[in-house]
Design a protein around this motif. Sequence first.
Motif, PDB file in Angstrom:
ATOM      1  N   ALA A 116       1.039  -1.412   0.226  1.00  0.00           N
ATOM      2  CA  ALA A 116      -0.024  -0.170   0.028  1.00  0.00           C
ATOM      3  C   ALA A 116       0.654   1.284   0.068  1.00  0.00           C
ATOM      4  CB  ALA A 116      -1.104  -0.064   1.167  1.00  0.00           C
ATOM      5  N   THR A 117       1.955   1.240   0.645  1.00  0.00           N
ATOM      6  CA  THR A 117       2.857   2.531   0.938  1.00  0.00           C
ATOM      7  C   THR A 117       3.983   2.521   0.090  1.00  0.00           C
ATOM      8  OG1 THR A 117       1.721   2.672   3.038  1.00  0.00           O
ATOM      9  CG2 THR A 117       3.584   4.080   2.566  1.00  0.00           C
ATOM     10  N   CYS A 118       4.847   1.485   0.107  1.00  0.00           N
ATOM     11  CA  CYS A 118       6.063   1.326  -0.461  1.00  0.00           C
ATOM     12  C   CYS A 118       6.227   1.087  -1.944  1.00  0.00           C
ATOM     13  CB  CYS A 118       7.026   0.534   0.325  1.00  0.00           C
ATOM     14  SG  CYS A 118       7.065   0.662   2.027  1.00  0.00           S
ATOM     15  N   ALA A 119       5.345   0.073  -2.490  1.00  0.00           N
ATOM     16  CA  ALA A 119       5.471  -0.504  -3.820  1.00  0.00           C
ATOM     17  C   ALA A 119       4.542   0.336  -4.612  1.00  0.00           C
ATOM     18  CB  ALA A 119       5.204  -1.777  -3.685  1.00  0.00           C
ATOM     19  N   ASN A 120       3.495   0.799  -4.258  1.00  0.00           N
ATOM     20  CA  ASN A 120       2.492   1.430  -4.850  1.00  0.00           C
ATOM     21  C   ASN A 120       2.844   2.718  -5.176  1.00  0.00           C
ATOM     22  OD1 ASN A 120       1.043  -1.073  -5.521  1.00  0.00           O
ATOM     23  ND2 ASN A 120      -0.628  -0.340  -3.819  1.00  0.00           N
ATOM     24  N   SER A 121       3.602   3.421  -4.156  1.00  0.00           N
ATOM     25  CA  SER A 121       4.068   4.590  -4.395  1.00  0.00           C
ATOM     26  C   SER A 121       5.205   4.965  -5.406  1.00  0.00           C
ATOM     27  CB  SER A 121       4.718   5.335  -3.159  1.00  0.00           C
ATOM     28  OG  SER A 121       6.103   4.524  -3.025  1.00  0.00           O
ATOM     29  N   GLY A 122       5.688   3.802  -5.922  1.00  0.00           N
ATOM     30  CA  GLY A 122       6.839   3.809  -7.038  1.00  0.00           C
ATOM     31  C   GLY A 122       8.230   4.049  -6.677  1.00  0.00           C
ATOM     32  N   CYS A 123       8.326   4.144  -5.319  1.00  0.00           N
ATOM     33  CA  CYS A 123       9.361   4.285  -4.514  1.00  0.00           C
ATOM     34  C   CYS A 123      10.267   3.287  -4.335  1.00  0.00           C
ATOM     35  CB  CYS A 123       9.213   4.822  -3.219  1.00  0.00           C
ATOM     36  SG  CYS A 123       8.468   6.701  -3.335  1.00  0.00           S
ATOM     37  N   HIS A 124       9.663   2.051  -3.948  1.00  0.00           N
ATOM     38  CA  HIS A 124      10.556   0.706  -3.637  1.00  0.00           C
ATOM     39  C   HIS A 124       9.920  -0.696  -4.302  1.00  0.00           C
ATOM     40  CE1 HIS A 124      12.641   3.100  -0.707  1.00  0.00           C
ATOM     41  NE2 HIS A 124      11.578   3.570  -0.097  1.00  0.00           N
ATOM     42  N   GLY A 125       9.187  -0.331  -5.326  1.00  0.00           N
ATOM     43  CA  GLY A 125       8.578  -1.619  -6.008  1.00  0.00           C
ATOM     44  C   GLY A 125       9.720  -1.846  -7.142  1.00  0.00           C
ATOM     45  N   GLY A 126       9.394  -3.048  -7.812  1.00  0.00           N
ATOM     46  CA  GLY A 126      10.377  -3.805  -8.560  1.00  0.00           C
ATOM     47  C   GLY A 126      10.852  -2.841 -10.038  1.00  0.00           C
ATOM     48  N   ALA A 127       9.693  -2.203 -10.298  1.00  0.00           N
ATOM     49  CA  ALA A 127       9.634  -1.580 -11.758  1.00  0.00           C
ATOM     50  C   ALA A 127      10.305  -0.161 -11.771  1.00  0.00           C
ATOM     51  CB  ALA A 127       8.334  -1.455 -12.245  1.00  0.00           C
ATOM     52  N   ASP A 128      11.579  -0.227 -11.872  1.00  0.00           N
ATOM     53  CA  ASP A 128      12.012   1.081 -12.027  1.00  0.00           C
ATOM     54  C   ASP A 128      11.746   2.018 -10.709  1.00  0.00           C
ATOM     55  OD1 ASP A 128      13.895   2.946 -12.881  1.00  0.00           O
ATOM     56  OD2 ASP A 128      12.441   4.050 -14.102  1.00  0.00           O
ATOM     57  N   PRO A 129      12.198   1.485  -9.252  1.00  0.00           N
ATOM     58  CA  PRO A 129      11.902   2.295  -8.296  1.00  0.00           C
ATOM     59  C   PRO A 129      12.811   3.495  -7.910  1.00  0.00           C
ATOM     60  CG  PRO A 129      13.473   0.281  -7.806  1.00  0.00           C
ATOM     61  CD  PRO A 129      13.008   0.205  -9.167  1.00  0.00           C
ATOM     62  N   LYS A 130      12.239   4.434  -7.533  1.00  0.00           N
ATOM     63  CA  LYS A 130      12.905   5.795  -7.208  1.00  0.00           C
ATOM     64  C   LYS A 130      13.876   5.637  -6.251  1.00  0.00           C
ATOM     65  CE  LYS A 130       8.337   8.185  -7.814  1.00  0.00           C
ATOM     66  NZ  LYS A 130       7.340   8.780  -7.071  1.00  0.00           N
ATOM     67  N   GLY A 131      13.706   4.791  -5.245  1.00  0.00           N
ATOM     68  CA  GLY A 131      14.568   4.459  -4.110  1.00  0.00           C
ATOM     69  C   GLY A 131      15.032   3.109  -4.201  1.00  0.00           C
ATOM     70  N   SER A 132      15.521   2.351  -3.070  1.00  0.00           N
ATOM     71  CA  SER A 132      15.940   1.050  -3.174  1.00  0.00           C
ATOM     72  C   SER A 132      14.783   0.247  -3.669  1.00  0.00           C
ATOM     73  CB  SER A 132      16.307   0.859  -1.787  1.00  0.00           C
ATOM     74  OG  SER A 132      17.591   1.596  -1.477  1.00  0.00           O
ATOM     75  N   ASP A 133      15.309  -0.727  -4.372  1.00  0.00           N
ATOM     76  CA  ASP A 133      14.474  -1.676  -4.805  1.00  0.00           C
ATOM     77  C   ASP A 133      14.025  -2.864  -3.612  1.00  0.00           C
ATOM     78  OD1 ASP A 133      12.806  -3.685  -5.879  1.00  0.00           O
ATOM     79  OD2 ASP A 133      13.971  -4.440  -7.595  1.00  0.00           O
ATOM     80  N   LEU A 134      12.934  -2.954  -2.952  1.00  0.00           N
ATOM     81  CA  LEU A 134      12.492  -3.833  -1.881  1.00  0.00           C
ATOM     82  C   LEU A 134      11.411  -4.680  -2.318  1.00  0.00           C
ATOM     83  CD1 LEU A 134      12.100  -1.224   1.206  1.00  0.00           C
ATOM     84  CD2 LEU A 134      14.365  -2.747   0.559  1.00  0.00           C
ATOM     85  N   SER A 135      11.503  -5.057  -3.653  1.00  0.00           N
ATOM     86  CA  SER A 135      10.459  -5.943  -4.104  1.00  0.00           C
ATOM     87  C   SER A 135      10.812  -7.358  -3.837  1.00  0.00           C
ATOM     88  CB  SER A 135      10.301  -5.763  -5.616  1.00  0.00           C
ATOM     89  OG  SER A 135      11.512  -6.019  -6.341  1.00  0.00           O
ATOM     90  N   THR A 136      11.814  -7.704  -3.249  1.00  0.00           N
ATOM     91  CA  THR A 136      12.088  -9.223  -2.925  1.00  0.00           C
ATOM     92  C   THR A 136      12.597  -9.140  -1.456  1.00  0.00           C
ATOM     93  OG1 THR A 136      14.348  -8.835  -3.135  1.00  0.00           O
ATOM     94  CG2 THR A 136      13.061  -9.702  -5.106  1.00  0.00           C
ATOM     95  N   PHE A 137      12.275 -10.668  -0.734  1.00  0.00           N
ATOM     96  CA  PHE A 137      12.526 -10.764   0.670  1.00  0.00           C
ATOM     97  C   PHE A 137      14.014 -10.610   0.615  1.00  0.00           C
ATOM     98  CE2 PHE A 137      13.792 -13.883   3.910  1.00  0.00           C
ATOM     99  CZ  PHE A 137      13.062 -13.379   5.014  1.00  0.00           C
ATOM    100  N   GLU A 138      15.087 -10.955  -0.397  1.00  0.00           N
ATOM    101  CA  GLU A 138      16.369 -10.661  -0.284  1.00  0.00           C
ATOM    102  C   GLU A 138      16.810  -9.554   0.003  1.00  0.00           C
ATOM    103  OE1 GLU A 138      15.192 -14.725  -1.433  1.00  0.00           O
ATOM    104  OE2 GLU A 138      14.730 -12.811  -2.352  1.00  0.00           O
ATOM    105  N   ALA A 139      16.100  -8.467  -0.809  1.00  0.00           N
ATOM    106  CA  ALA A 139      16.424  -7.037  -0.714  1.00  0.00           C
ATOM    107  C   ALA A 139      16.251  -6.614   0.677  1.00  0.00           C
ATOM    108  CB  ALA A 139      15.686  -6.422  -1.568  1.00  0.00           C
ATOM    109  N   TRP A 140      14.962  -6.915   1.365  1.00  0.00           N
ATOM    110  CA  TRP A 140      14.573  -6.531   2.636  1.00  0.00           C
ATOM    111  C   TRP A 140      15.706  -7.032   3.563  1.00  0.00           C
ATOM    112  CZ3 TRP A 140      10.433  -4.066   5.277  1.00  0.00           C
ATOM    113  CH2 TRP A 140       9.359  -3.343   4.431  1.00  0.00           C
TER     114      TRP A 140
END
Length: 83
Positions: free
Chosen positions: A14-38
């Motif tokens: 709701a907050t991180c991925a959908n904002s475009g900031c931390h999702g997998g498709a060209d994130p503005k910030g760090s990509d957190l779309s995988t468990f390994e990234a977290w």
Amino acid sequence: TRRSSDLVLPLYEATCANSGCHGGADPKGSDLSTFEAWQAKAAQIRTRVVDTRTMPPAANTPASWNDEQIDVIAQWLEGGMLP
């Protein structure tokens, strides 16, 4: 009983991925779309979300996370980030 990870995922989506900031498709910030990234960014996530409460930034979300939401993230991080 719900697992902490079951509570973290909706917050992330709701907050991180959908904002475009931390999702997998060209994130503005760090990509957190995988468990390994977290896992790799756990210390930074703890600092920004739990300690300084600068994530998510108020400018990007309708309201900052409340104490309960931050506690969910903190408990998940401190509990070993179980999937």
